[in-house]
Motif scaffolding. Structure first.
Motif, PDB file in Angstrom:
ATOM      1  N   ALA A 137       0.814  -1.094   0.089  1.00 58.37           N
ATOM      2  CA  ALA A 137      -0.046   0.035   0.092  1.00 58.37           C
ATOM      3  C   ALA A 137       0.855   1.331   0.116  1.00 58.37           C
ATOM      4  N   ARG A 138       1.726   1.337   0.894  1.00 56.42           N
ATOM      5  CA  ARG A 138       2.602   2.408   1.023  1.00 56.42           C
ATOM      6  C   ARG A 138       3.963   2.504   0.075  1.00 56.42           C
ATOM      7  N   THR A 139       3.570   2.300  -1.173  1.00 58.05           N
ATOM      8  CA  THR A 139       4.878   2.123  -2.088  1.00 58.05           C
ATOM      9  C   THR A 139       4.304   3.261  -3.301  1.00 58.05           C
ATOM     10  N   GLN A 140       5.169   3.283  -4.281  1.00 53.01           N
ATOM     11  CA  GLN A 140       5.120   4.006  -5.614  1.00 53.01           C
ATOM     12  C   GLN A 140       3.900   3.504  -6.277  1.00 53.01           C
ATOM     13  N   ALA A 141       4.133   2.097  -6.407  1.00 58.66           N
ATOM     14  CA  ALA A 141       2.688   1.543  -7.245  1.00 58.66           C
ATOM     15  C   ALA A 141       1.531   1.721  -6.521  1.00 58.66           C
ATOM     16  N   GLY A 142       1.575   1.523  -5.069  1.00 58.26           N
ATOM     17  CA  GLY A 142       0.580   1.979  -4.401  1.00 58.26           C
ATOM     18  C   GLY A 142      -0.204   3.095  -4.493  1.00 58.26           C
ATOM     19  N   THR A 201      -2.351  -3.712   5.327  1.00 56.82           N
ATOM     20  CA  THR A 201      -1.113  -3.731   6.153  1.00 56.82           C
ATOM     21  C   THR A 201      -0.044  -4.421   5.323  1.00 56.82           C
ATOM     22  N   SER A 202       1.070  -3.979   5.735  1.00 51.62           N
ATOM     23  CA  SER A 202       2.205  -5.148   5.158  1.00 51.62           C
ATOM     24  C   SER A 202       2.394  -6.212   5.835  1.00 51.62           C
ATOM     25  N   ASN A 246       6.990 -14.082   3.008  1.00 50.51           N
ATOM     26  CA  ASN A 246       5.451 -14.233   2.253  1.00 50.51           C
ATOM     27  C   ASN A 246       5.748 -15.018   0.786  1.00 50.51           C
ATOM     28  N   LYS A 247       7.107 -14.816   0.256  1.00 44.99           N
ATOM     29  CA  LYS A 247       7.298 -15.182  -1.148  1.00 44.99           C
ATOM     30  C   LYS A 247       7.489 -16.913  -0.956  1.00 44.99           C
ATOM     31  N   GLU A 248       7.839 -17.362  -0.083  1.00 46.35           N
ATOM     32  CA  GLU A 248       8.151 -18.805   0.256  1.00 46.35           C
ATOM     33  C   GLU A 248       6.570 -19.386   0.338  1.00 46.35           C
ATOM     34  N   ALA A 249       5.773 -18.461   1.107  1.00 44.49           N
ATOM     35  CA  ALA A 249       4.679 -19.031   1.241  1.00 44.49           C
ATOM     36  C   ALA A 249       3.446 -18.816   0.229  1.00 44.49           C
ATOM     37  N   GLY A 250       3.681 -17.947  -0.750  1.00 44.23           N
ATOM     38  CA  GLY A 250       3.141 -17.521  -1.916  1.00 44.23           C
ATOM     39  C   GLY A 250       1.888 -16.525  -1.413  1.00 44.23           C
ATOM     40  N   THR A 251       1.992 -15.912  -0.349  1.00 48.45           N
ATOM     41  CA  THR A 251       1.183 -15.057   0.121  1.00 48.45           C
ATOM     42  C   THR A 251       1.516 -13.548  -0.279  1.00 48.45           C
ATOM     43  N   SER A 252       0.675 -12.594  -0.350  1.00 45.41           N
ATOM     44  CA  SER A 252       0.761 -11.211  -0.790  1.00 45.41           C
ATOM     45  C   SER A 252       1.691 -10.545   0.220  1.00 45.41           C
ATOM     46  N   ILE A 253       2.389  -9.558  -0.386  1.00 50.79           N
ATOM     47  CA  ILE A 253       3.329  -8.473   0.473  1.00 50.79           C
ATOM     48  C   ILE A 253       2.198  -7.694   1.352  1.00 50.79           C
ATOM     49  N   GLY A 254       0.892  -7.435   0.807  1.00 50.07           N
ATOM     50  CA  GLY A 254       0.071  -6.668   1.319  1.00 50.07           C
ATOM     51  C   GLY A 254      -1.150  -7.304   1.567  1.00 50.07           C
ATOM     52  N   SER A 255      -1.880  -7.040   2.983  1.00 47.00           N
ATOM     53  CA  SER A 255      -2.897  -8.033   3.143  1.00 47.00           C
ATOM     54  C   SER A 255      -3.908  -7.282   3.810  1.00 47.00           C
ATOM     55  N   HIS A 256      -5.120  -7.748   4.043  1.00 45.45           N
ATOM     56  CA  HIS A 256      -6.266  -7.305   4.953  1.00 45.45           C
ATOM     57  C   HIS A 256      -6.803  -8.666   5.410  1.00 45.45           C
ATOM     58  N   GLY A 257      -7.944  -8.742   5.904  1.00 45.30           N
ATOM     59  CA  GLY A 257      -8.569  -9.970   6.734  1.00 45.30           C
ATOM     60  C   GLY A 257      -8.520  -9.886   7.909  1.00 45.30           C
ATOM     61  N   PHE A 258      -7.500  -9.062   8.644  1.00 41.89           N
ATOM     62  CA  PHE A 258      -7.143  -8.872   9.974  1.00 41.89           C
ATOM     63  C   PHE A 258      -8.281  -8.654  10.651  1.00 41.89           C
TER      64      PHE A 258
END
Length: 466
Positions: A234-239, A277-278, A392-404
């Motif tokens: 989220a807090r990135t240039q792309a975001g 969140t990250s 997150n790369k090893e798990a295949g999950t996103s660098i940014g997430s919600h669902g908390f």
């Protein structure tokens, strides 16, 4: 004879007044418009972030009402449950949508799956504000709004489902082809576009409907923001670029409202379904369950399970497939995971009131336990590997997430109300997203008694009955 003539004239006179009043009422109804735009994953903290160019959003906030600190969303803080809360004013535990689809318990030993190929009638257990508006004779439309497939309450729809074009209103589909927004009627060709391209089509479809149909109630859902935050943060240039693009899409919708000549009669509600969140790390609960012989993996796939976890970003929905053993298995699960690295909590059904979810005995889709990750950790559904905590790369999950859990500050969503019926230059403290549907009902003068929330009276410059 003269008396009969006078009586007939009087009857005609009274009827003309009644018809004229009816016309005035119908005309007044047509003058009321509410447009709800959901920018998926637009966290509340981004509204005041100086790195984000948001001229349209900030102008709307200054001209209307900004919810400072954001809007508290519902648990689970994922897309379909919260979009349904926005149009029902109810928690997911009441309206029935707990994931991005129906959670299917198929039997003893069979893992639970999420089926997103479902109609609104399969997903939502209650009437929505759209159902009530349509029944009252108001015109309605939606573009990419979740949990609406097969609804009879939209005059035009383009739903958020895997095969959206198959369920798009035929006349709208034809018009979008004529406008060059769709190449043909097949969903396969539509999905070849990038997510940015899809947002463009959805925005222009909404603009077309506003200009041509002027619906009393319009729902629009944009997705690129969420996709970018997941993949790049989220807090990135792309975001920030995704935020700016969403702001530009919103400006197009406002221009369409101006083109339609209904700006003075339109309330614009700009919201999000959750924050972000990250999550540079991930926990893999199914790996530990496999090692404990509680689930079976064949060729890297989960095939059988006594207990397993369905990931929802920052939480995991824990399902025990044998109903008689479920309470003990859930208790054992808590003992196994509480205190593990990356685990914040494990909720058993006796604590579900904290997250407004029903007991699994009361609602079949409800989980037998809820695994809560610490901030910075996503919950992975992976069943392979040997390590509980991985990148997150090893798990295949996103660098940014919600669902908390929704109480986490970063999960709060943007909320701005502006235009007809809204006070100007107002800032209000945090609200719950259950207020949106009853506020829409009040703006459209509809009776909607189902919601948990109440109309946001502080923001309205129209009277709100108790």
């Amino acid at each position: 004879m003269k008396k009969a003539y006078r009586r007939a004239c009087y009857v005609v006179f009274v009827l003309s007044i009644c018809l004229n009043n009816l016309t005035l009422v119908q005309s007044a109804e047509k003058q009321r418009h509410v447009v709800v735009v959901s920018i998926d994953g637009f966290a509340a903290y981004l509204v005041d972030d100086p790195k984000v160019p948001l001229p349209t959003i900030r102008k709307l906030a200054s001209e209307g009402c900004l919810i400072e600190g954001g809007m508290t969303v519902s648990d689970p803080s994922v897309t379909w449950p919260n979009h349904t809360t926005l149009v029902t004013g109810m928690s997911p535990g009441r309206h029935g949508v707990l994931a991005n689809g129906v959670l299917v318990r198929a039997g003893i030993g069979i893992p639970v799956t999420i089926d997103s190929h479902r109609d609104q009638s399969d997903l939502v257990r209650v009437p929505t504000i759209v159902d009530v508006a349509h029944a009252a004779g108001l015109t309605t439309a939606e573009v990419n709004w979740p949990c609406t497939r097969g609804s009879k309450s939209f005059d035009d729809q383009f739903p958020d489902v895997p095969n959206a074009l198959d369920y798009t209103t035929p006349r709208l589909r034809t018009e979008l082809i004529d406008l060059g927004l769709l190449s043909d009627e097949t969903h396969a060709s539509f999905r070849k576009a990038s997510i940015v391209g899809l947002d463009y089509v959805w925005t222009e479809a909404a603009c077309h409907l506003i200009r041509e149909r002027k619906p009393n109630l319009m729902l629009v859902h944009l997705l690129n923001n969420d996709a970018t935050h997941h993949s790049l943060g989220a807090r990135t240039q792309a975001g920030y670029t995704a935020n700016a693009y969403a702001d530009m899409c919103l400006s197009r919708i406002i221009s369409a409202i101006d083109d339609a000549g209904i700006r003075e009669q339109t309330t614009l509600i700009v919201v999000a379904d959750h924050g972000f969140t990250s999550t540079p790390q991930a926990i893999q609960p199914n790996v530990l369950l496999r090692q404990a012989n509680l689930l079976t993996v064949e060729r890297g796939k989960l095939t059988q399970a006594q207990v397993h976890v369905v990931p929802e970003g920052g939480i995991g929905l824990v399902y025990c497939t044998h109903p008689l053993n479920a309470p003990q298995l859930a208790a054992d699960f808590k003992k196994m995971f509480i205190g593990q690295e990356g685990v914040a909590d494990v909720l058993l059904p006796d604590r579900y009131e904290e997250v407004s979810l029903p007991h699994p005995r009361a609602y079949n889709q409800s989980p037998d336990a809820i695994l809560v990750a610490k901030e910075g950790f996503a919950v992975s559904g992976s069943v392979t590997g040997e390590t509980f905590v991985v990148s997150n790369k090893e798990a295949g999950t996103s660098i940014g997430s919600h669902g908390f859990l929704a109480k986490l500050p970063s999960m709060k969503a943007m909320c701005i109300l502006s235009g007809a019926g809204i006070k100007s230059g107002l800032k209000l403290p945090t609200i719950k997203n259950t207020v949106i549907a009853p506020t829409v009902a009040k703006l459209l003068e509809l009776d909607y008694p189902y919601a948990d929330g109440k109309p946001l009276a502080e923001a309205l410059n129209i009277s709100v009955a108790n």
